[in-house]
Design an enzyme around this catalytic site. Structure first.
Site, PDB file in Angstrom:
ATOM      1  N   HIS A   1      33.461  47.075  46.110  1.00 17.33           N
ATOM      2  CA  HIS A   1      32.815  45.779  45.393  1.00 17.33           C
ATOM      3  C   HIS A   1      31.787  45.153  45.251  1.00 17.33           C
ATOM      4  CE1 HIS A   1      35.062  45.821  50.094  1.00 17.33           C
ATOM      5  NE2 HIS A   1      35.375  44.117  49.823  1.00 17.33           N
TER       6      HIS A   1
ATOM      7  N   GLU B   1      48.339  41.924  44.841  1.00 19.09           N
ATOM      8  CA  GLU B   1      47.552  41.991  43.564  1.00 19.09           C
ATOM      9  C   GLU B   1      48.331  41.714  42.061  1.00 19.09           C
ATOM     10  OE1 GLU B   1      45.859  43.291  46.098  1.00 19.09           O
ATOM     11  OE2 GLU B   1      44.119  41.984  46.659  1.00 19.09           O
TER      12      GLU B   1
END
Lengths: 432, 335, 310
Positions: B140, B71
């Site tokens: 999540h 990321e």
């Protein structure tokens, strides 16, 4: 019984060296006293203790380095052979109140007697806040939404008269609207419903029972114009020595709870009420071309509002009311008047009005009589003046009292009697 | 925007939020060759949530670029590519994963323009999924867009309708500064009428999605459908709720909120973020600052419970704002 | 090199006189790396640097006056006083700064290289970083990404043997940095960072290979900073003998020796160079002293391109 320990004088300080004791065994200390000098890695610092009492033992010799938290001395209870606090009278009236010149000035400005103020500062010092509190007791807080408050102001609704339907009784906008609607339809719930005296023929006495609502300049203008046009005023004035009255008041206050203490204004009002009873020619109304003496004394007290304007709520039976009660009633009336929360009955039909402009700093007031009353008593600032006492010059607190009176109802001789009576009454405060 | 009805004769095709996002991407990729999409599984997989499905076939692997699970590197590369003259759209799978790239977003994207004395613009768009409601557990499911809204130098968008899903990307790519765009995971399958009369949308204004007179329900993103459902239920009881969709969390459109509160005098803020230190707290503070004298009741907030979002359905549902909790808060406000 | 050395020596003086504040990380001892690599780059190439970047900026051609003014926090500084020592920028010279997050510039450099690759240019992006950054995830993510995508990226690791106060051996299990970089599938080699000619030769070879489409290259320059990590630190983590030993390999002395041997310089030339550099720095300091500060009313400028939009 407590310990005085090596203090931490910084996050990075683990130990310190006792450099010097500033107290000895047997010595008395008070919380906050500097008792020792300590050297750290960075500097030498005077340190204070956090308990009051007597140093019963010094545990560490100067020059010793000890970890933070190590007991350095033992502090025991204050030795009983000293002052016996339980037997001693409360040191209330001894010496001047403990405070600063700034606070003295403020107290003078606000007309607060410092002797009567409880000091909340260090060592009982009187602070500015203490004086403010004494001068302006806080009114009860009303729970209302911000919108409701804004609306109440624009609709002229007194929030004190509105019942809140919100959570925890909070007043909401709709409650204000409902109250405003009700005020328009039914009997006025609040004083502001009393509007300006109409132009044209002079209204009956009831028409003047309420002073004009705040900000209603026009109503004041009409009333005062009428007063000056119709009432032939005459004026008398005298300076009254308040030394004995205030001295008596202080003694009296010493025995009272803070909340119940008297202020000079209460003494003055009571004296005016009693004088009015003695000289009935000044206490009553001029109606239908003749003077109608009143049966009791309903003493109007002119209160200037912070937002501008005047109201004069009345102290019913002021001549008969004991001083403490008069004091409490006065406090309550002034506070509510300033927050626009007077009941209609409280502004009705004074028989004589007192205007006290002392807190504005002036010495002499020549008032305009509120029709249909026939007199107005003016009181100026209580101020120290040179006075002759038994042929000697002395400085005493004095006040200038004036009388504005209606020549239709009374003559100068009546007025003189009144002021003389007022003076005499104030020389014997214990009889008030 | 809410008031804008389709023009006479305009088509109003149905579209899912996902399809609308994809159409927005397709339009941007077609219209500007500097635009490219990169992120984890945006190509062959078709996007973790299927947003970019089919784009690889149309635009090729150079412009629909699968990245390693790095990321920080690919978000930073997006920032660098923007400095290098391109218009990157970087997709991060979820806001939780974006924390691995937070250094690049805060210390580079948001900071370079100022730190360089105005020399370096960073026209990057970073898209990510946010929010709970799909039993995906605590790593999540969080709503951290409020954190991003704390950062000066970036724009934070929260499209909640198919029209915004369709058009916000183009406007974001037009912005010379970094834009972070949050797509709520529970919205992808939401279907709505796409207003073909709309050619572009403003990023600066909030939208009144339902006009009302009794209370302003202020929300954004995935909580908008819940707020609208709550408003319908309240309407049955005669409580007329106005629903404001913030659309942008940075900058906040103070004017729309202020005007709404001036009409209704009550505010309920619905935010899927945790309550403490949240964007709902910011909005509440601004209402107090700017609309204090219009308020007829304390501001209410409906937020997620302060717990990592749990897996089990009943626990997850209890943790999140729901129409019922919004209804309850509104009743409290109008009581 | 002389300019960089004398510039930073003046910075020490100015810092001590409180003209310069904040963190100031001196490059003294490492000048051969910036200059050697700088010589291998073209005008159209890009440079991404660290917080120890005065040398990189000056070697890139950022005007001495603009750098000095930035040290003073003045409006005429290369970042208009908003960056300071650690954040020097010059977009026109494609100098993408002073990044003070260790390894934070690496992904950025990969992105610049990606843009060049996608646009089909033949530009190289050079990214300087230290042995400390090598331990960060962002280095490894970037190395992998650049090799995977064959980006035109020149990674220059300035290995000065210390990540602040932690020596190489105390932070890396395997201290052969070039070997580890090679494991990502990119050419990688080590060069003596105290020898400017060697650095230039190695960097040129790498840069041209990158430019020719050879993908990312890794260059480790073994070097040493003669001064503390930041302006003043107690330097308890290095021993004095080690510092003294490295100082015998001063890159300026080394170059001067080579040039004297070759007959390219003599005392007169050296003296003139020193005078020129002194004059340039004096001028920069005077200009910086006289320059205006950015007005506080412009505080919020450059937060976004459109004021008030974020």
């Amino acid at each position: 019984m407590g310990e005085f320990t090596m203090p931490s004088l910084g996050a990075d300080m683990d130990e310190g060296t006792l450099v010097e004791w500033l107290v000895a065994e047997g010595g008395e200390v008070a919380r906050g006293d500097v008792v020792a000098v300590v050297e750290t890695a960075k500097s030498t610092i005077e340190v204070e203790c956090f308990e009051s009492g007597t140093i019963t033992e010094l545990l560490v010799e100067p020059g010793t380095t000890v970890p933070v938290g190590t007991p350095l001395a033992v502090i025991g209870p204050t030795a009983s052979r000293g002052r016996a606090p339980s037997a001693a009278p409360a040191p209330v009236l001894t010496g001047p109140a403990l405070t600063t010149p700034l606070v003295r000035h403020q107290a003078a400005e606000e007309g607060v007697d410092l002797q009567a103020v409880h000091g909340s500062g260090m060592g009982g010092r009187i602070t500015r806040e203490d004086v403010s509190r004494a001068a302006h007791p806080a009114p009860a807080r009303i729970t209302a939404s911000p919108l409701a408050r804004r609306l109440a102001e624009s609709l002229g609704v007194d929030l004190a008269s509105v019942k809140g339907t919100g959570s925890r009784g909070a007043i909401k906008a709709d409650d204000v609207r409902a109250a405003a609607g009700a005020a328009g339809e039914g009997p006025a719930p609040a004083a502001p419903a009393e509007r300006a005296a109409p132009a044209g023929p002079p209204p009956p006495p009831a028409g003047t029972r309420a002073a004009p609502p705040p900000g209603d300049r026009l109503a004041i203008a009409r009333l005062m114009t009428r007063a000056k046009r119709e009432i032939p005023h005459y004026y008398l004035s005298t300076v009254i020595d308040l030394a004995s009255a205030l001295e008596w008041m202080r003694t009296e206050n010493g025995a009272r709870q803070v909340a119940d203490r008297l202020v000079p204004a209460a003494l003055l009002l009571k004296a005016v009420a009693l004088a009015a009873r003695e000289v009935p020619e000044l206490n009553g109304h001029w109606s239908d071309d003749r003077f109608v003496p009143a049966t009791g004394v309903r003493l109007g007290t002119a209160v200037s509002l912070r937002g501008g304007g005047l109201v004069a709520p009345a102290l019913a039976d002021a001549d008969r009311m004991p001083l403490p009660e008069l004091m409490a009633t006065l406090k309550d009336l002034v506070a509510r008047a300033r927050h626009g929360r007077l009941r209609a009955s409280e502004t009705a039909d004074p028989t004589l009005t007192v205007t006290n402009l002392g807190d504005q700093g002036v010495e002499t007031v020549f008032g305009v009589i509120y029709p249909p009353q026939v007199a107005m008593v003016g009181l100026g600032r209580v101020t120290d003046r040179p006075v002759a006492v038994d042929g000697m010059l002395a400085v005493h607190p004095t006040v200038t009292a004036t009388l504005s009176a209606d020549h239709r109802a009374s003559d100068g001789a009546d007025g003189s009697r009144f002021l003389t009576a007022l003076d005499r009454l104030l020389q014997h405060p214990e009889d008030l | 925007m809410n008031a804008r009805r389709p023009a006479e004769g305009a088509e109003t095709p149905r579209s899912t939020y996902r399809e609308a996002l994809r159409e927005g991407l397709r339009e941007a990729l077609r219209g500007d060759e500097r635009v490219f999409l990169m992120g984890e599984d945006v190509g062959r997989y078709g996007g973790c949530f299927g947003v970019s499905l089919g784009l690889l076939e149309e635009f090729g692997p150079d412009r629909i670029r699968d990245t390693p699970l790095s990321e920080s590197a690919f978000v930073g590369a997006g920032i660098g590519a923007a400095l290098g003259g391109l218009r990157p759209v970087v997709e991060i799978m979820t806001v939780n994963f974006s924390l691995l790239a937070l250094d690049q977003v805060l210390n580079n994207a948001a900071t370079l323009l100022h730190m360089s004395g105005g020399q370096l613009n960073v026209p990057v768009v970073i898209r990510m999924t946010t929010g709970a409601g799909r039993q995906l557990g605590a790593q999540h499911s969080h709503s951290l867009e409020g954190w991003y809204a704390h950062i000066p130098g970036i724009r934070v968008l929260t499209p909640a309708t198919v029209d915004d899903a369709r058009h916000m990307l183009a406007a974001a790519l037009d912005d010379p500064d970094p834009v972070v765009l949050f797509e709520h995971g529970s919205l992808y399958n939401e279907e709505g009428a796409l207003d073909t009369a709309i050619r572009s949308v403003s990023l600066d204004s909030a939208a009144v999605r339902r006009a009302g007179t009794d209370v302003s329900v202020i929300t954004y993103g995935g909580s908008l459908p819940k707020a609208l459902a709550a408003a319908e239920e309240l309407a049955g009881d005669g409580i007329d709720a106005e629903v404001v969709d913030l659309r942008s969390l940075r900058p906040l459109d103070d004017a729309t909120v202020t005007e709404s509160v001036a009409r209704t005098h009550r505010a309920v803020i619905v935010d899927e973020g945790w309550r403490s230190g949240s964007i709902s707290g910011e909005i509440s503070a601004r209402i107090t600052e700017q609309s204090f004298y219009d308020l007829d009741a304390p501001v209410q907030r409906v937020c997620s419970q302060e717990v990592p979002i749990p897996y089990a359905r009943q626990l997850e549902e209890a943790a999140l704002p729901q129409p019922a909790s919004i209804v309850a808060a509104v009743r409290q406000a109008v009581a | 090199m002389l300019l960089i050395r004398r510039f930073e020596e003046r910075c020490v003086e100015l810092y001590s006189a409180a003209k310069i504040r904040g963190f100031v990380h001196l490059y003294i001892g490492e000048e051969a790396v910036a200059v050697g690599v700088g010589q291998s780059l073209r005008e159209e190439d890009a440079v991404v640097s660290t917080y120890r970047e005065h040398g990189h900026a000056l070697a890139r051609g950022v005007p001495t006056q603009a750098v000095m003014a930035e040290m003073f926090g003045k409006a005429t500084g290369c970042s208009r006083g908003r960056g300071g020592s650690m954040h020097l920028f010059d977009a026109g010279r494609r100098f993408y700064g002073g990044n003070a997050i260790v390894a934070g510039g690496l992904p950025l450099a990969a992105g610049l290289a990606l843009a060049d690759r996608m646009r089909g240019t033949e530009r190289v992006t050079c990214c300087f970083f230290g042995d400390g950054a090598y331990a960060e995830g962002e280095f490894h993510e970037t190395a992998n990404l650049a090799a995977l995508w064959q980006l035109p990226l020149l990674l220059v690791c300035e290995n000065n043997l210390y990540a602040m106060g932690t020596s190489l051996a105390r932070e890396h299990a395997q201290t052969n940095l070039a070997m580890r970089a090679a494991s990502y599938g990119m050419p990688a080699w080590t060069v003596d960072g105290m020898d400017v000619l060697a650095v230039e030769a190695a960097a040129r070879r790498a840069a041209e290979s990158v430019r020719a489409g050879g993908g990312p290259h890794f260059l480790e320059a073994r070097t040493y900073r003669f001064r503390a990590h930041s302006m003043y630190d107690p330097d308890r983590y290095r021993n004095k003998d080690e510092i003294a030993q490295w100082k015998t390999r001063d890159p300026l002395d080394g170059l001067e020796g080579i040039l004297r041997t070759a007959g390219a310089v003599d005392d007169g030339v050296i003296k003139r160079l020193e005078e020129d550099v002194t004059t340039e720095i004096d001028t920069a300091v005077r200009a910086a002293e006289a320059a205006p500060y950015e007005p506080v009313t412009d505080l919020l400028r450059f937060v976004t391109s459109t004021p008030g939009s974020a």
